[in-house]
Design an enzyme around this catalytic site. Sequence first.
Site, PDB file in Angstrom:
ATOM      1  N   ASP A  19      65.727 -51.315  17.312  1.00  0.00           N
ATOM      2  CA  ASP A  19      64.896 -50.237  17.861  1.00  0.00           C
ATOM      3  C   ASP A  19      65.156 -50.042  19.362  1.00  0.00           C
ATOM      4  O   ASP A  19      65.539 -50.977  20.062  1.00  0.00           O
ATOM      5  CB  ASP A  19      63.416 -50.601  17.621  1.00  0.00           C
ATOM      6  CG  ASP A  19      62.511 -49.396  17.763  1.00  0.00           C
ATOM      7  OD1 ASP A  19      63.006 -48.260  17.846  1.00  0.00           O
ATOM      8  OD2 ASP A  19      61.281 -49.595  17.794  1.00  0.00           O
TER       9      ASP A  19
ATOM     10  N   LEU B  55      80.350 -63.841   6.036  1.00  0.00           N
ATOM     11  CA  LEU B  55      79.081 -63.265   6.481  1.00  0.00           C
ATOM     12  C   LEU B  55      78.777 -62.075   5.586  1.00  0.00           C
ATOM     13  O   LEU B  55      79.666 -61.271   5.299  1.00  0.00           O
ATOM     14  CB  LEU B  55      79.191 -62.783   7.939  1.00  0.00           C
ATOM     15  CG  LEU B  55      78.039 -61.932   8.473  1.00  0.00           C
ATOM     16  CD1 LEU B  55      76.784 -62.797   8.686  1.00  0.00           C
ATOM     17  CD2 LEU B  55      78.407 -61.264   9.798  1.00  0.00           C
TER      18      LEU B  55
ATOM     19  N   HIS C 108      72.329 -44.129  20.558  1.00  0.00           N
ATOM     20  CA  HIS C 108      72.758 -44.572  19.227  1.00  0.00           C
ATOM     21  C   HIS C 108      74.212 -45.061  19.271  1.00  0.00           C
ATOM     22  O   HIS C 108      74.562 -46.044  18.629  1.00  0.00           O
ATOM     23  CB  HIS C 108      72.614 -43.433  18.211  1.00  0.00           C
ATOM     24  CG  HIS C 108      71.182 -43.029  17.958  1.00  0.00           C
ATOM     25  ND1 HIS C 108      70.178 -43.943  17.737  1.00  0.00           N
ATOM     26  CD2 HIS C 108      70.591 -41.804  17.891  1.00  0.00           C
ATOM     27  CE1 HIS C 108      69.030 -43.305  17.541  1.00  0.00           C
ATOM     28  NE2 HIS C 108      69.250 -42.007  17.633  1.00  0.00           N
TER      29      HIS C 108
ATOM     30  N   ARG D 134      69.942 -38.840  23.513  1.00  0.00           N
ATOM     31  CA  ARG D 134      69.612 -39.894  22.534  1.00  0.00           C
ATOM     32  C   ARG D 134      70.855 -40.348  21.766  1.00  0.00           C
ATOM     33  O   ARG D 134      71.006 -41.525  21.437  1.00  0.00           O
ATOM     34  CB  ARG D 134      68.554 -39.376  21.544  1.00  0.00           C
ATOM     35  CG  ARG D 134      67.190 -39.144  22.166  1.00  0.00           C
ATOM     36  CD  ARG D 134      66.214 -38.583  21.133  1.00  0.00           C
ATOM     37  NE  ARG D 134      66.019 -39.502  20.021  1.00  0.00           N
ATOM     38  CZ  ARG D 134      65.200 -40.558  20.025  1.00  0.00           C
ATOM     39  NH1 ARG D 134      64.484 -40.821  21.105  1.00  0.00           N
ATOM     40  NH2 ARG D 134      65.095 -41.334  18.971  1.00  0.00           N
TER      41      ARG D 134
HETATM   42  C1  FPP Z   1      66.032 -46.908  16.479  1.00  0.00           C
HETATM   43  O1  FPP Z   1      66.088 -46.362  17.755  1.00  0.00           O
HETATM   44  C2  FPP Z   1      67.313 -46.893  15.846  1.00  0.00           C
HETATM   45  C3  FPP Z   1      67.657 -46.088  14.806  1.00  0.00           C
HETATM   46  C4  FPP Z   1      66.747 -45.103  14.192  1.00  0.00           C
HETATM   47  C5  FPP Z   1      68.967 -46.136  14.213  1.00  0.00           C
HETATM   48  C6  FPP Z   1      69.772 -47.378  14.470  1.00  0.00           C
HETATM   49  C7  FPP Z   1      71.167 -46.980  14.404  1.00  0.00           C
HETATM   50  C8  FPP Z   1      72.188 -47.524  15.080  1.00  0.00           C
HETATM   51  C9  FPP Z   1      72.100 -48.720  15.928  1.00  0.00           C
HETATM   52  C10 FPP Z   1      73.517 -46.914  15.005  1.00  0.00           C
HETATM   53  C11 FPP Z   1      73.980 -46.517  13.656  1.00  0.00           C
HETATM   54  C12 FPP Z   1      74.175 -47.647  12.707  1.00  0.00           C
HETATM   55  C13 FPP Z   1      75.293 -47.839  11.997  1.00  0.00           C
HETATM   56  C14 FPP Z   1      75.377 -48.899  10.952  1.00  0.00           C
HETATM   57  C15 FPP Z   1      76.462 -47.036  12.229  1.00  0.00           C
HETATM   58  P1  FPP Z   1      65.178 -45.106  18.070  1.00  0.00           P
HETATM   59  O2  FPP Z   1      66.018 -43.896  17.994  1.00  0.00           O
HETATM   60  O3  FPP Z   1      63.990 -45.101  17.161  1.00  0.00           O
HETATM   61  O4  FPP Z   1      64.762 -45.417  19.538  1.00  0.00           O
HETATM   62  P2  FPP Z   1      63.394 -44.992  20.261  1.00  0.00           P
HETATM   63  O5  FPP Z   1      62.268 -45.635  19.496  1.00  0.00           O
HETATM   64  O6  FPP Z   1      63.559 -45.558  21.619  1.00  0.00           O
HETATM   65  O7  FPP Z   1      63.342 -43.501  20.238  1.00  0.00           O
END
Ligand code: FPP
Length: 252
Positions: free
Chosen positions: A26, A137, A43, A39
């Site tokens: 997160d 893994l 990611h 944003r």
């Molecule tokens: C939460 O941050 C994260 C996500 C919703 C997606 C997680 C995805 C990745 C790390 C990259 C993609 C993964 C792969 C396997 C390619 P948020 O956007 O909710 O952050 P915020 O709460 O600060 O807005």
Amino acid sequence: MSNATAPATEAPDPSGAPLHVAINMDGNGRWAAARGLPRAEGHRRGVEALRRVVRAAHELGILYLTIFSFSSENWSRPASEIGDLFGLLRRFIRNDLATLHSDGVRVRVIGERDGLEPDICALLNEAEELTKGNTRLNLVVAFNYGSRQEIAHAARRLAREVAEGKRDPQSIDADTISRYLDAPDIPDPDLIIRTSGEQRLSNFLMWQAAYSELVFVPIHWPDFDKTALEEAIAEYARRERRFGGLAAKTGS
Ligand code: FPP
């Protein structure tokens, strides 16, 4: 992921190392906002953190690493952000699959495949097929995943068996439900980490988390690295896991 009732044989490794670590990655958006970046950049940097953590996981002897990469609830985000996340998954599999395979990583995917674009399903299948013989893994990618949906799916399958006269309702216990979840052969997570300071499960592995240790770390996911993982594992090793029983040493 089975053994939700955590028999005594699931006692923690005496070395303190968790066998299965699950991470709610997160804080990508907040990481980006704090830097005046879009944003999508958060990611993108989140994928770099993921690469670091996969490497660290096998260095630290973790056998199962589950990552929450797209939740059933993430569909409520703007279409452009959903497109960015799907694009990152596509690129991650296309660019990293060969390396994961040569590093002995087995990729597993949990979550709902119905309704995903065919090319995404094909990539997920390809990753699972190519790596199915690997044992170093297990990287379990929770994609289009939600615990409530997973449990509802298990309940539907069981209800169908009862309706067809193939199952006695009395035979359904917690172990039965565990066996009908998405990855019944994977042990429940010992440790669940959530980054960015939020302290909730958010529909992630709720059945499997019955006896998991939860560690919440304040840093945002793009800043997560091997040191942060080691710190979370050290916190886990200080916990006493009793699985509803008594303390191992004192009996208290
Ligand atoms: C939460 O941050 C994260 C996500 C919703 C997606 C997680 C995805 C990745 C790390 C990259 C993609 C993964 C792969 C396997 C390619 P948020 O956007 O909710 O952050 P915020 O709460 O600060 O807005």
